[in-house]
Write a protein that holds these residues in place. Structure first.
Motif, mmCIF file in Angstrom:
data_model
loop_
_atom_site.group_PDB
_atom_site.id
_atom_site.type_symbol
_atom_site.label_atom_id
_atom_site.label_comp_id
_atom_site.label_asym_id
_atom_site.label_seq_id
_atom_site.Cartn_x
_atom_site.Cartn_y
_atom_site.Cartn_z
ATOM 1 N N SER A 1 54.589 90.999 52.052
ATOM 2 C CA SER A 1 53.453 90.408 51.346
ATOM 3 C C SER A 1 53.585 88.894 51.352
ATOM 4 O O SER A 1 54.664 88.341 51.617
ATOM 5 C CB SER A 1 53.406 90.906 49.899
ATOM 6 O OG SER A 1 54.512 90.391 49.165
ATOM 7 N N ARG A 2 52.481 88.206 51.033
ATOM 8 C CA ARG A 2 52.530 86.754 51.002
ATOM 9 C C ARG A 2 53.488 86.279 49.921
ATOM 10 O O ARG A 2 54.208 85.299 50.102
ATOM 11 C CB ARG A 2 51.136 86.165 50.765
ATOM 12 C CG ARG A 2 51.124 84.650 50.933
ATOM 13 C CD ARG A 2 49.741 84.077 50.982
ATOM 14 N NE ARG A 2 49.191 83.868 49.652
ATOM 15 C CZ ARG A 2 48.060 83.194 49.416
ATOM 16 N NH1 ARG A 2 47.350 82.711 50.429
ATOM 17 N NH2 ARG A 2 47.612 83.035 48.174
ATOM 18 N N GLU A 3 53.515 86.983 48.797
ATOM 19 C CA GLU A 3 54.416 86.605 47.710
ATOM 20 C C GLU A 3 55.880 86.667 48.156
ATOM 21 O O GLU A 3 56.677 85.787 47.822
ATOM 22 C CB GLU A 3 54.199 87.520 46.501
ATOM 23 C CG GLU A 3 52.882 87.300 45.772
ATOM 24 C CD GLU A 3 51.683 87.829 46.545
ATOM 25 O OE1 GLU A 3 51.885 88.686 47.455
ATOM 26 O OE2 GLU A 3 50.553 87.391 46.264
ATOM 27 N N GLU A 4 56.234 87.718 48.903
ATOM 28 C CA GLU A 4 57.608 87.841 49.392
ATOM 29 C C GLU A 4 57.948 86.726 50.373
ATOM 30 O O GLU A 4 59.062 86.182 50.368
ATOM 31 C CB GLU A 4 57.802 89.197 50.070
ATOM 32 C CG GLU A 4 57.801 90.387 49.123
ATOM 33 C CD GLU A 4 57.882 91.694 49.871
ATOM 34 O OE1 GLU A 4 58.829 92.462 49.609
ATOM 35 O OE2 GLU A 4 57.022 91.958 50.729
ATOM 36 N N ILE A 5 56.974 86.381 51.214
ATOM 37 C CA ILE A 5 57.186 85.321 52.203
ATOM 38 C C ILE A 5 57.383 83.978 51.515
ATOM 39 O O ILE A 5 58.272 83.204 51.871
ATOM 40 C CB ILE A 5 55.993 85.274 53.192
ATOM 41 C CG1 ILE A 5 56.045 86.505 54.111
ATOM 42 C CG2 ILE A 5 56.003 83.984 53.997
ATOM 43 C CD1 ILE A 5 54.844 86.663 55.013
ATOM 44 N N VAL A 6 56.568 83.690 50.509
ATOM 45 C CA VAL A 6 56.692 82.424 49.792
ATOM 46 C C VAL A 6 58.032 82.353 49.060
ATOM 47 O O VAL A 6 58.712 81.318 49.084
ATOM 48 C CB VAL A 6 55.525 82.241 48.801
ATOM 49 C CG1 VAL A 6 55.742 81.011 47.931
ATOM 50 C CG2 VAL A 6 54.206 82.125 49.554
ATOM 51 N N LYS A 7 58.423 83.437 48.430
ATOM 52 C CA LYS A 7 59.707 83.469 47.718
ATOM 53 C C LYS A 7 60.856 83.201 48.683
ATOM 54 O O LYS A 7 61.773 82.412 48.384
ATOM 55 C CB LYS A 7 59.894 84.830 47.046
ATOM 56 C CG LYS A 7 61.188 84.968 46.254
ATOM 57 C CD LYS A 7 61.232 86.319 45.545
ATOM 58 C CE LYS A 7 62.493 86.479 44.705
ATOM 59 N NZ LYS A 7 63.709 86.548 45.546
ATOM 60 N N ALA A 8 60.816 83.827 49.852
ATOM 61 C CA ALA A 8 61.872 83.625 50.840
ATOM 62 C C ALA A 8 61.854 82.196 51.388
ATOM 63 O O ALA A 8 62.910 81.605 51.643
ATOM 64 C CB ALA A 8 61.721 84.629 51.982
#
Length: 234
Positions: free
Chosen positions: A23-30
């Motif tokens: 998800s975009r949220e996971e990508i941003v967190k990483a």
């Protein structure tokens, strides 16, 4: 003749998650984690894909390039900033709390200091902070463009005080690693031709440089808010 077109990840509808990818949220967190670990130069689509164990394809589903990825990460930094409701705490306390919050967040995420001024702050979190500032200065009594000028004055002060501190931390590191006696002697030699300055130098009192920098920041902030408040009465 047509001018350059302005692009931003925030100026188009976000793509919904496609397939089993991240998800975009996971990508941003990483991305934020990678920036914390390696800084701006260490961020790449390839490294991020490897960190996610998903390949760069998942990343490109949401962003067109590295700059758009940085926009997403940059807005996460703004999410960390707090803006107390000025109607509850008063405009000065709200402005002071935001300024200290901005400083803490930039020091916590030093890579963001290099994005200030060159990366558009158009994300929802940056807009929330900007609207909170507009609200506090409107409540104070500023009107029209003066609200924007007050906003710019406050942010310019925070950035102007904090970005050099980030640079100092990056180059000098922890002052505890330096010999205190040698450091004091170096300063005395540098100021030997300026006796009035030597009177003001007491390196022994700087047992906690970080605390002293915070005191200096607060001194300037209070002075700035005093000046803004004075303008409302003239």
């Amino acid at each position: 003749m047509t001018g350059k077109s302005f692009s931003s990840v925030w100026l188009r509808e976000p793509r919904k998650a496609g397939g089993p990818g991240r998800s975009r949220e996971e990508i941003v967190k990483a991305a934020v984690e990678l920036l914390d670990e390696e800084g701006l130069q260490g961020l790449s689509m390839r490294k991020l894909g490897a960190k996610l164990s998903a390949g760069a394809t998942s990343v490109y589903w949401y962003v067109a390039n590295k700059d758009e990825l940085l926009e997403l990460a940059y807005d996460e930094v703004w999410r960390m900033m707090t803006v107390p409701d000025p109607e509850e705490v008063g405009w000065r306390d709200s402005a002071a709390a935001l300024a200290h919050s901005m400083r803490r967040v930039i020091l916590r995420y030093p890579w963001a200091a290099d994005l200030i001024g060159r990366m558009p702050a158009l994300g929802p979190n940056a807009m929330r902070v900007a609207n909170g500032m507009r609200k506090m200065f409107d409540l104070a009594g500023f009107r029209g463009l003066d609200i924007d000028f007050a906003n710019s004055t406050l942010t310019a002060y925070v950035f102007g005080m904090t970005i050099p501190e980030v640079a100092w931390n990056a180059t000098m590191g922890d002052l505890d690693d330096y010999d205190a006696d040698k450091t004091r002697e170096m300063v005395r030699k540098a100021a030997a031709d300026y006796p009035d300055m030597l009177k003001r130098i007491d390196m022994g009192s700087y047992e906690d440089p970080a605390y002293m920098r915070e005191l200096c920041f607060d001194f300037g902030l209070v002075s700035l808010l005093d000046g803004l408040e004075r303008r409302l009465t003239t």
